[in-house]
Design an enzyme around this catalytic site. Structure first.
Site, short mmCIF file in Angstrom:
data_model
loop_
_atom_site.label_atom_id
_atom_site.label_comp_id
_atom_site.label_asym_id
_atom_site.label_seq_id
_atom_site.Cartn_x
_atom_site.Cartn_y
_atom_site.Cartn_z
N ASP A 121 -2.33 -7.65 -5.59
CA ASP A 121 -2.77 -6.55 -4.74
C ASP A 121 -3.31 -5.41 -5.59
O ASP A 121 -2.86 -5.21 -6.71
CB ASP A 121 -1.56 -6.05 -3.94
CG ASP A 121 -1.96 -5.45 -2.61
OD1 ASP A 121 -3.17 -5.36 -2.35
OD2 ASP A 121 -1.05 -5.09 -1.85
N HIS A 139 -5.06 -1.22 -5.01
CA HIS A 139 -5.58 -0.17 -4.14
C HIS A 139 -6.42 0.76 -4.97
O HIS A 139 -5.98 1.25 -6.01
CB HIS A 139 -4.42 0.56 -3.45
CG HIS A 139 -3.68 -0.33 -2.52
ND1 HIS A 139 -2.59 -1.09 -2.91
CD2 HIS A 139 -3.90 -0.65 -1.22
CE1 HIS A 139 -2.18 -1.81 -1.89
NE2 HIS A 139 -2.95 -1.57 -0.86
N GLN A 153 1.34 -10.94 -3.68
CA GLN A 153 -0.09 -10.68 -3.63
C GLN A 153 -0.57 -10.13 -4.97
O GLN A 153 0.13 -9.36 -5.61
CB GLN A 153 -0.39 -9.63 -2.56
CG GLN A 153 -0.07 -10.08 -1.15
CD GLN A 153 -0.39 -8.99 -0.16
OE1 GLN A 153 0.12 -7.88 -0.25
NE2 GLN A 153 -1.25 -9.30 0.81
N LYS A 165 -12.30 -5.62 7.12
CA LYS A 165 -12.18 -6.26 5.81
C LYS A 165 -13.24 -7.33 5.61
O LYS A 165 -13.80 -7.86 6.57
CB LYS A 165 -10.79 -6.87 5.63
CG LYS A 165 -10.44 -7.92 6.67
CD LYS A 165 -9.06 -8.53 6.39
CE LYS A 165 -8.69 -9.53 7.46
NZ LYS A 165 -7.43 -10.25 7.16
N HIS A 185 -8.31 -1.54 -0.19
CA HIS A 185 -7.26 -2.52 -0.47
C HIS A 185 -7.97 -3.81 -0.85
O HIS A 185 -8.92 -4.19 -0.20
CB HIS A 185 -6.40 -2.84 0.77
CG HIS A 185 -5.89 -1.65 1.50
ND1 HIS A 185 -4.54 -1.47 1.71
CD2 HIS A 185 -6.50 -0.60 2.10
CE1 HIS A 185 -4.36 -0.35 2.42
NE2 HIS A 185 -5.53 0.19 2.67
N ARG A 215 7.16 -11.28 4.99
CA ARG A 215 6.72 -11.12 6.36
C ARG A 215 7.33 -12.23 7.20
O ARG A 215 7.38 -13.38 6.78
CB ARG A 215 5.18 -11.21 6.46
CG ARG A 215 4.49 -10.12 5.67
CD ARG A 215 2.99 -10.22 5.82
NE ARG A 215 2.34 -9.31 4.87
CZ ARG A 215 1.04 -9.28 4.64
NH1 ARG A 215 0.23 -10.10 5.30
NH2 ARG A 215 0.53 -8.44 3.77
N CYS A 261 0.80 -1.23 0.00
CA CYS A 261 0.00 0.00 0.00
C CYS A 261 0.83 1.28 0.00
O CYS A 261 0.52 2.19 -0.77
CB CYS A 261 -1.04 0.01 1.12
SG CYS A 261 -0.82 -1.16 2.44
#
Length: 636
Positions: free
Chosen positions: A373, A375, A371, A454, A500, A353, A324
């Site tokens: 991912d 946004h 991911q 979420k 997200h 992570r 992000c």
RNA sequence: GCCGACGUAGCUCAAUUGGCAGAGCAGCUGUUUUGUAAACAGCAGGUUGCGGGUUCGAGUCCCAUCGUCGGCUCCA
């Protein structure tokens, strides 16, 4: 309806979550979602079932009784045993014990046979109502029970159940006698923290399963075996899809060519879908300076999951744990008009992570993952619409891969940034979007991210297991922290809202899940090798190579088996590799310029021209079909 | 990270009470040229996860460590 939080390092084992009966007449607990320390309720309730389902209720009662039967046997074997809790769970039951020595597999057999003889004795379960003081006296030797009793609400009617020599604090209900329990099997031994708290003692847990009939038990054991056969770690090795290397490090996936091909196909497909839906592709660096993570709050709230920084010219840089901040900086690189919004940035972003060593699991729980991912930057008014279209997108993706799904709303965790109002609003937006979509959802209390609530979408795979995958998060906090704005019609700066989202979760977890979902037999559009050409003798190798070139020109992924194996062996190998089509070429086909087509799933389709074969395959590739020919409508 | 179990050839597994580390498959070589789930023969393959210790002698016993597996805790 109350939902127990999932606890498992294996994402799909989340289906162990269970549903509790409504607690009528128990003030202060109605409608409250259980938290981790709420095992007292579990013990008090003991039976955990979907309230509407009579069969589930009966099974849970039987399984909970079986837990008592097991505890009785453990007490025989270890007179000093102290007892924790022993609830029914989905597909079975467990009981937690504090024992003087570790259990070994042999112990399970001993316990099981003792259970069987007690079962044959048909000991009745008898219920007694006791006062709090009596209960405390009865279980004085047992600190866990004492704690449970102390935590019971003041007006709780305390009951005990006895069968044979075993007396337990228990709300029941139970079957009439141990003879009514039905066939069972003890499955495994595991450690489990008392009341799920890692600061408290670790007890020994025995898992078992119990059913109404031998057939049901056998079917369940067969399902367990099937799950083992589908294990992505096993198939990953057998099909040469991926590996992990101790030298590279645990939790870090090496994608072999075939696994990488599957991943590439999934990614390519998703990218196309995203571009068609108004997303822009972006890329951001793998490391970033501490400045960004100070602003984002990661160093405050996510540090324990981040790798130690590396110092570059006296500035600390971190491997990125999320994408992000990078996307926000791209947005902020210039001024945006309300006319630009929504802006949707998508990246296959690789993040790292730190995960505790005991939690790692094949591709499903790793330390580095990519991911899918994105946004979405939009106005506050656009949030619900955007969330709804993400939901539609997620449904579309689920359908393509043949997953059913279940939505969960994850609410504010203890460790969070932002005001109550902001959280309230974000949560309401998510709920509205789901309601407008006609979705029913379950609640995961306190399972949101630190910056927002979420929607977690859990796939339900071919074996009925749940996988945490897609997630949609509404975030009013990071825009605040990063001061992310647009210029509205009024000429003023206004704060954007951020969404997200991932649709597949991570490529590692998604592909790992796909392997198990398809049992390694990928549909032809995803199969790393779509067809193997099998020359019957060396004489046909040339013809085979020729066919290969033709098919490759048509866009297929094809191999020729030039080994010196006999045809039967070549077929066997292709079958074991789960290649969708085997194209056999002998003298006859060579002369006829044909191939004999044998799909892995079904009967030999006989000899046909290359064009006829392409007419079978190409539409199936284009439509992401799960079938390989008209003869197999159901192959998964 | 915690509890427990387990690490022997690329894979799946053997190896009496501590006594020369073996097999099948895969690999390589040769013979066979084969019609829908494994042709035949030979060769090669190991510092028994890594490091200590006990012992005349350790795959086997002890300690430590790394990893894997089943859970717990935590998560995409």
């Amino acid at each position: 309806m109350r939902v127990e939080p999932r606890r498992s390092n294996v994402p799909w084992r989340g289906c162990r979550s269970i549903f509790l009966l409504p607690t009528s007449g128990r003030p202060g607990t109605g409608g409250r979602t259980m938290d981790h320390a709420d095992n007292s309720d579990l013990e008090a309730m003991d039976i955990a079932v979907e309230p509407t389902d009579a069969v589930a209720y009966e099974l849970a009662r039987l399984r909970h009784s079986c837990a008592h039967l097991m505890a009785e046997a453990v007490q025989d074997l270890f007179p000093d045993a102290k007892f924790g809790i022993g609830p029914a769970i989905e597909h079975g039951f467990y009981y937690d014990f504090d024992l003087p020595r570790p259990l070994a597999p042999d112990d399970l057999e001993a316990i099981e046979s003792s259970m069987r003889s007690n079962q044959a004795r048909r000991e009745p379960f008898s219920r007694q109502v006791v006062s709090r003081d009596e209960a405390l006296r009865i279980f004085a030797e047992n600190p866990y029970k004492v704690e449970l009793i102390r935590d019971l609400p003041a007006d709780e009617i305390i009951t005990t159940y006895r069968q044979g020599e075993f007396l337990d604090l228990c709300r029941g209900p139970h079957v009439d006698t141990t003879g009514d329990i039905g066939p069972f099997k003890l499955l495994s031994i595991a450690g489990a923290y008392w009341r799920g708290d890692e600061k408290r003692p670790m007890l020994q847990r025995i898992y078992g399963t119990a059913w109404r009939s031998q057939d049901e038990l056998d079917a369940h054991l067969e399902r367990l075996q099937e799950a083992q056969r589908r294990d992505h770690r096993r198939l990953g090795r057998e099909l040469d899809l991926f590996s992990v290397s101790e030298e590279i490090g645990p939790g870090l996936i090496l994608w072999h060519p075939k696994g990488a091909m599957v991943r590439y196909l999934v990614e390519q497909f998703e990218q196309q879908e995203q571009l068609a839906r108004g997303y822009d592709l972006v890329n951001t660096p793998h490391i970033a300076s501490e400045k960004i993570y100070q602003i984002s709050g990661h160093l405050e709230t996510f540090r324990e999951n981040m790798y130690a920084p590396m110092s570059i010219e006296e500035v600390d840089y971190y491997l990125k744990p999320m994408n992000c901040p990078g996307h926000i900086m791209i947005y902020k690189s210039r001024v945006h008009s309300y006319r630009d919004l929504p802006i949707r940035f998508a990246e296959l972003g690789t993040v790292y992570r730190y995960e505790r060593s005991g939690t790692l699991h094949g591709m499903l729980r790793v330390r580095g993952f990519t991911q899918d991912d994105a946004h979405i930057f939009c106005t506050v008014d656009q949030v619900v619409d955007e969330v709804r279209s993400v939901i539609d997108f997620a449904i579309h993706m689920a359908g393509v891969f043949g997953y059913e799904f279940q939505a969960y709303l994850a609410t504010r965790p203890t460790k969070a940034i932002g005001s109550d109002e902001v959280w309230e609003r974000a949560t309401t937006d998510l709920i509205r979007a789901m309601q407008e979509r006609g979705w029913s959802y379950k609640i995961d209390e306190g399972e949101g991210t630190f910056y927002g609530p979420k929607i977690d979408i859990k796939w339900v795979d071919a074996l009925g297991r749940e996988w945490t995958g897609p997630t949609i998060q509404v975030d009013f906090n990071l825009p605040e922290r990063f001061d992310v704005n647009y210029i509205a019609e009024d000429g003023e700066r206004h704060r954007v809202a951020m969404i997200h989202r991932t649709l597949l979760g991570s490529m590692e977890r998604f592909v790992g899940g796909l392997i198990e979902h398809y049992a390694g037999a990928f549909p032809v559009w995803l199969a790393p090798v779509q067809a193997v050409i099998i020359p019957i003798t060396d004489g046909q190798i040339e013809a085979a190579e020729d066919v290969k070139r033709q098919l490759e020109r048509a866009g297929l992924r094809v191999e020729v088996d030039t080994s010196r194996d006999r045809m039967q062996a070549k077929i066997r190998n292709a079958q074991l590799q789960k290649v969708p089509y085997m194209l056999v070429i002998g003298k006859r086909e060579e002369v006829a310029r044909a191939v004999a087509v044998r799909p892995r799933s079904g009967p030999d389709l006989g000899a046909m021209s290359i064009d006829d074969f392409l007419a079978i395959v190409q539409p199936r590739i284009a439509s992401h079909s799960l079938t390989l020919s008209d003869l197999d409508g159901t192959e998964a």
